[in-house]
Design a protein around this motif. Sequence first.
Motif, PDB file in Angstrom:
ATOM      1  N   ARG A  85     -94.470  13.070 -22.106  1.00 38.96           N
ATOM      2  CA  ARG A  85     -95.335  14.135 -22.856  1.00 38.96           C
ATOM      3  C   ARG A  85     -95.690  15.057 -21.710  1.00 38.96           C
ATOM      4  NH1 ARG A  85     -94.032  10.957 -26.123  1.00 38.96           N
ATOM      5  NH2 ARG A  85     -95.146  10.081 -27.792  1.00 38.96           N
ATOM      6  N   ARG A  86     -95.905  16.409 -22.220  1.00 36.28           N
ATOM      7  CA  ARG A  86     -96.282  17.450 -21.152  1.00 36.28           C
ATOM      8  C   ARG A  86     -97.421  18.143 -21.827  1.00 36.28           C
ATOM      9  NH1 ARG A  86     -92.554  19.056 -17.283  1.00 36.28           N
ATOM     10  NH2 ARG A  86     -90.662  17.919 -17.389  1.00 36.28           N
ATOM     11  N   ALA A  87     -98.328  18.824 -21.022  1.00 42.27           N
ATOM     12  CA  ALA A  87     -99.440  19.632 -21.663  1.00 42.27           C
ATOM     13  C   ALA A  87     -99.790  20.612 -20.635  1.00 42.27           C
ATOM     14  CB  ALA A  87    -100.564  18.587 -21.823  1.00 42.27           C
ATOM     15  N   ILE A  88    -100.155  21.906 -21.367  1.00 43.94           N
ATOM     16  CA  ILE A  88    -100.334  22.916 -20.655  1.00 43.94           C
ATOM     17  C   ILE A  88    -101.817  23.334 -21.162  1.00 43.94           C
ATOM     18  CG2 ILE A  88     -99.815  25.519 -20.156  1.00 43.94           C
ATOM     19  CD1 ILE A  88     -96.949  24.779 -20.519  1.00 43.94           C
ATOM     20  N   GLY A  89    -102.751  23.736 -20.130  1.00 41.45           N
ATOM     21  CA  GLY A  89    -104.204  24.017 -20.622  1.00 41.45           C
ATOM     22  C   GLY A  89    -105.253  23.108 -20.427  1.00 41.45           C
ATOM     23  N   VAL A  93    -104.608  19.108 -21.143  1.00 42.90           N
ATOM     24  CA  VAL A  93    -104.377  18.196 -19.913  1.00 42.90           C
ATOM     25  C   VAL A  93    -105.084  16.859 -20.272  1.00 42.90           C
ATOM     26  CG1 VAL A  93    -104.710  17.984 -17.325  1.00 42.90           C
ATOM     27  CG2 VAL A  93    -102.980  19.846 -18.683  1.00 42.90           C
ATOM     28  N   LEU A  94    -106.504  17.190 -20.736  1.00 39.14           N
ATOM     29  CA  LEU A  94    -107.616  16.098 -20.726  1.00 39.14           C
ATOM     30  C   LEU A  94    -106.949  15.062 -21.889  1.00 39.14           C
ATOM     31  CD1 LEU A  94    -110.766  18.007 -20.406  1.00 39.14           C
ATOM     32  CD2 LEU A  94    -109.858  16.482 -18.831  1.00 39.14           C
ATOM     33  N   GLN A  95    -106.379  15.729 -22.787  1.00 37.18           N
ATOM     34  CA  GLN A  95    -105.830  14.635 -24.052  1.00 37.18           C
ATOM     35  C   GLN A  95    -104.696  14.022 -23.490  1.00 37.18           C
ATOM     36  OE1 GLN A  95    -105.038  17.481 -27.131  1.00 37.18           O
ATOM     37  NE2 GLN A  95    -107.166  17.438 -28.089  1.00 37.18           N
ATOM     38  N   LEU A  96    -103.913  14.612 -22.651  1.00 34.32           N
ATOM     39  CA  LEU A  96    -102.774  13.978 -22.171  1.00 34.32           C
ATOM     40  C   LEU A  96    -103.202  12.729 -21.129  1.00 34.32           C
ATOM     41  CD1 LEU A  96     -99.704  13.803 -22.056  1.00 34.32           C
ATOM     42  CD2 LEU A  96     -99.831  15.007 -19.894  1.00 34.32           C
ATOM     43  N   VAL A  97    -104.312  13.048 -20.454  1.00 36.82           N
ATOM     44  CA  VAL A  97    -104.627  11.822 -19.596  1.00 36.82           C
ATOM     45  C   VAL A  97    -105.124  10.646 -20.516  1.00 36.82           C
ATOM     46  CG1 VAL A  97    -106.377  11.481 -17.954  1.00 36.82           C
ATOM     47  CG2 VAL A  97    -105.189  13.295 -17.600  1.00 36.82           C
ATOM     48  N   ALA A  98    -105.873  10.996 -21.589  1.00 35.31           N
ATOM     49  CA  ALA A  98    -106.481  10.035 -22.426  1.00 35.31           C
ATOM     50  C   ALA A  98    -105.220   9.238 -22.874  1.00 35.31           C
ATOM     51  CB  ALA A  98    -107.103  10.693 -23.447  1.00 35.31           C
ATOM     52  N   ALA A  99    -104.046  10.273 -23.394  1.00 35.71           N
ATOM     53  CA  ALA A  99    -102.839   9.256 -24.078  1.00 35.71           C
ATOM     54  C   ALA A  99    -102.280   8.471 -22.943  1.00 35.71           C
ATOM     55  CB  ALA A  99    -101.962  10.408 -24.548  1.00 35.71           C
ATOM     56  N   HIS A 100    -102.197   9.021 -21.915  1.00 38.95           N
ATOM     57  CA  HIS A 100    -101.542   8.079 -20.789  1.00 38.95           C
ATOM     58  C   HIS A 100    -102.368   6.889 -20.431  1.00 38.95           C
ATOM     59  CE1 HIS A 100     -98.971   7.566 -17.021  1.00 38.95           C
ATOM     60  NE2 HIS A 100    -100.321   7.331 -16.416  1.00 38.95           N
ATOM     61  N   ALA A 101    -103.626   6.967 -20.581  1.00 40.42           N
ATOM     62  CA  ALA A 101    -104.382   5.826 -20.232  1.00 40.42           C
ATOM     63  C   ALA A 101    -103.984   4.738 -21.438  1.00 40.42           C
ATOM     64  CB  ALA A 101    -105.593   5.986 -20.162  1.00 40.42           C
TER      65      ALA A 101
END
Length: 119
Positions: A85-89, A93-101
Motif C-alpha cells: 500500500r502507498r499513501a500521500i498526505g 499516512v496515518l491510516q496507512l500506519v494503522a493498516a500496517h499495524a
Amino acid sequence: MSARRHPPLKSITITPGGPYAAPQPVDGPAVCEPKGVAVGVPLAVRPGSRRDDGRRPVAWLHITAPASWSVTPSAHSWCTCGYERRAIGRAAVLQLVAAHAEHHTTCSLLDSISEGRAA
C-alpha cells in the motif's frame, strides 16, 4: 619591417619506427591478499564466524515526513506475502500506519514471529 624569425630548435625528438613493449611490472603479491604479522605467519581468520539465526525482514513501513509543514508526507507499506500500500498526505499516512499495524496481526507470515521481550 622584416618578419621576426625564430631560432632553429636545439634538438629534434626522434619518434620510434614501430611498436615497442612497455616495461612490465615485477610480480608481487595480489591486491587484497592477506598478510600476516611476519612473512609465513598465517592470519587467524575463522571461516563462517557469523552465524545465521534464521531471522529475515518480512514487513516494511517507510514513511517520508519532511521537517517543513508545507511539504506533503508519504508512506509505503509492503510485506513478502504480497501486501503493498502507498499513501500521500497526512491523513492517508496515518491510516496507512494503522493498516500496517493491522496487517501485522492478520498476516500468515508474521503470526509465528514473536516481538518484544520474547524475541
